[in-house]
Design an enzyme around this catalytic site. Structure first.
Site, PDB file in Angstrom:
ATOM      1  N   ARG A  16       0.821  -1.223   0.000  1.00 22.74           N
ATOM      2  CA  ARG A  16       0.000   0.000   0.000  1.00 22.74           C
ATOM      3  C   ARG A  16       0.851   1.267   0.000  1.00 22.74           C
ATOM      4  O   ARG A  16       0.350   2.359  -0.279  1.00 22.74           O
ATOM      5  CB  ARG A  16      -0.937  -0.007   1.212  1.00 22.74           C
ATOM      6  N   GLN A  74      12.807 -14.099   7.063  1.00 19.80           N
ATOM      7  CA  GLN A  74      11.521 -14.737   6.769  1.00 19.80           C
ATOM      8  C   GLN A  74      11.312 -14.634   5.265  1.00 19.80           C
ATOM      9  O   GLN A  74      10.765 -13.664   4.761  1.00 19.80           O
ATOM     10  CB  GLN A  74      10.377 -14.060   7.530  1.00 19.80           C
ATOM     11  N   GLY A 102       8.240  -3.051  12.957  1.00 21.68           N
ATOM     12  CA  GLY A 102       9.068  -2.016  12.343  1.00 21.68           C
ATOM     13  C   GLY A 102       8.308  -0.857  11.760  1.00 21.68           C
ATOM     14  O   GLY A 102       8.907   0.150  11.386  1.00 21.68           O
ATOM     15  N   ASN A 170      -6.164  -5.647  19.820  1.00 22.54           N
ATOM     16  CA  ASN A 170      -4.782  -6.058  20.014  1.00 22.54           C
ATOM     17  C   ASN A 170      -3.864  -5.103  19.256  1.00 22.54           C
ATOM     18  O   ASN A 170      -3.973  -4.970  18.036  1.00 22.54           O
ATOM     19  CB  ASN A 170      -4.614  -7.491  19.505  1.00 22.54           C
ATOM     20  N   TYR A 366      31.130  35.362  -1.767  1.00 22.27           N
ATOM     21  CA  TYR A 366      31.392  33.930  -1.709  1.00 22.27           C
ATOM     22  C   TYR A 366      32.706  33.704  -0.983  1.00 22.27           C
ATOM     23  O   TYR A 366      33.774  34.141  -1.440  1.00 22.27           O
ATOM     24  CB  TYR A 366      31.469  33.323  -3.109  1.00 22.27           C
TER      25      TYR A 366
END
Length: 458
Positions: A16, A74, A102, A170, A366
């Site tokens: 997404r 994983q 994360g 949860n 400068y």
């Protein structure tokens, strides 16, 4: 806290987000989301952290440059329980294990400390953080028994109509006794609608084995806000912005327009400093007391002393001494050390230079690759010509030098103390002390030139 480890789940693709970048590397106020979670875990006492990676694993691992962090892979995402299983070699029976995500950068250390404390006081095998939401759509629900004790967690997709009416959800944040986590993971199955291994099922398994499970309701549900889209990333950034700005205001900083001020988490600001609207303070910037920053200024990895005024300008990786003024529309580039009571005025650029106390560079100049002494005056249009087309060279301007308007100092060159450089000069050789150096064609007046020109044109 001793005997505490953390596992951070960061393997998801984050479709997404619609991005080539892994989701957990997207930034909230210039800091990757995963870094917030790692820092919070360590801040609450986790001695070691394991990040479970999957999608673009090498990219995520390369971006995390922190001590005490290890990784588990994983390769295929089969649920949160499966993800924790992949960190199996990291888990220890005699350690408490925090489970974090994360993509939840707003979690705070004090909240995790309370979680760990209650978990240990009650001798729970596992403790979950819950929150009460007006709109719990999409979240797993906390199911309690008649006495209010934790019973189980039901995922939204598996919940009945009655269970979906429950507003206690949860958050996905857990702490386990290591032994209970290891044993429950070994018995975890994927008999559900999604065919995945759900970590919340471990809680029910611990109960069935005679263990105790608790649920701690969060005071601020925003801490567990998960980022799954660019819209949610902006929402998380806004919450973090408000949190950081509030912290600085509580510590004596005036922020005139907090909604239009962006301060990174590592920035330090002294008492009685005023931050005007439109400012962006980034990285490890440190600002002293009694300063005035802005409006519309950007400071990145800057160090400012006390009493500095920095107006509508940009500064990067440099130091500025006490009571110096910068701007408007100045540009302080990296590796500059600017002294006290210096004036760096409008449309002045300073790069890789030192500028001594009391020096004035009022406008349109400068100063690059230059070592300027104390009480030097750089006139309008002063240019340090530092590049010969192949290499950069340095210019040295000693104390009490006066550089006139529209002067070019062609490096490598040294102007000794007390010298004056006449306006319009191009200096290519060293200038001795206390002299006037003039390097320009003598002015001539040609009588009758205009009439001759007009006659020729006609």
């Amino acid at each position: 806290m001793k005997n505490l480890k953390a596992v951070i789940l960061a393997a998801g693709e984050g479709t997404r987000m619609r991005s080539k970048k892994p989701k957990v590397l997207h930034e909230v106020l210039n800091k990757p989301m995963i870094d917030y979670v790692i820092d919070t875990a360590k801040g609450c006492g986790a001695e070691k952290v394991c990040v479970v990676v999957g999608h673009k694993a090498d990219e995520v691992k390369a971006a995390i440059q922190k001590d005490g962090v290890v990784f588990a892979l994983q390769a295929k995402q089969k649920g949160t329980g499966h993800a924790v299983k992949m960190a199996g070699s990291f888990l220890e029976a005699d350690q408490d294990i925090l489970i974090l995500y994360g993509d939840t950068p707003l979690i705070q250390g004090k909240t995790l400390e309370k979680l760990v404390e209650k978990h240990r006081q009650q001798n729970f095998g596992a403790t979950v953080v819950s929150a009460v939401l007006e709109n719990p759509e999409g979240y797993g629900r906390i199911i309690r028994d008649a006495g209010g004790d934790f019973l189980k967690i039901v995922e939204h997709k598996d919940a009945s109509h009655q269970e979906r009416c429950i507003k206690e959800i949860n958050t996905g944040i857990y702490i386990f006794k290591g032994a209970d986590l290891i044993s429950s993971l070994a018995r975890l199955d994927n008999h559900n609608v999604q065919g995945e291994y759900y970590l919340p099922d471990c809680l029910e398994l611990i109960l069935k084995a005679g263990g105790k499970v608790g649920a701690v309701t969060a005071e601020d549900d925003k801490e567990f806000f998960g980022v799954n889209s660019r819209v949610q990333l902006a929402e998380a950034t806004k919450i973090m912005q408000e949190r950081i700005n509030h912290f600085h205001m509580e510590n004596g900083v005036t922020i005139v327009d907090p909604q239009n001020t962006y301060i990174d988490s590592q920035v330090k600001i002294g008492m009685d400093t005023v931050i005007l609207p439109g400012c962006v303070l980034e990285g490890k910037t440190e600002i002293g007391e009694d300063c005035k920053i802005g409006p519309n200024s950007r400071l990145t990895d800057m160090f400012l002393g006390n009493g500095v005024a920095f107006q509508t300008s940009t500064g990067i990786e440099s130091e500025i001494g006490d009571n110096t003024t910068v701007g408007p529309f100045a540009y302080i580039r990296p590796n500059c050390k600017i002294g006290q009571n210096v004036k760096v005025g409008d449309f002045v650029e300073v790069k890789n230079s030192t500028v001594g106390d009391g020096t004035k560079i009022p406008h349109l100049a400068y100063i690059g690759d230059t070592d300027a002494g104390k009480k030097v005056n750089f006139g309008c249009g002063s240019i340090m010509v530092n590049y010969d087309g192949e290499k950069k060279h340095r210019t040295v301007v000693e104390d009490n030098v006066f550089v006139g308007c529209n002067v070019n100092l062609v490096a490598p060159v040294t102007v000794k103390a007390g010298a004056y450089i006449a306006a319009g000069s191009t200096i290519t050789k060293d200038v001795p002390e206390d002299v006037l150096a003039v390097a320009r064609a003598r002015q001539q007046v040609i009588e009758g030139w205009k009439k001759k020109k007009m006659k020729k044109e006609s």
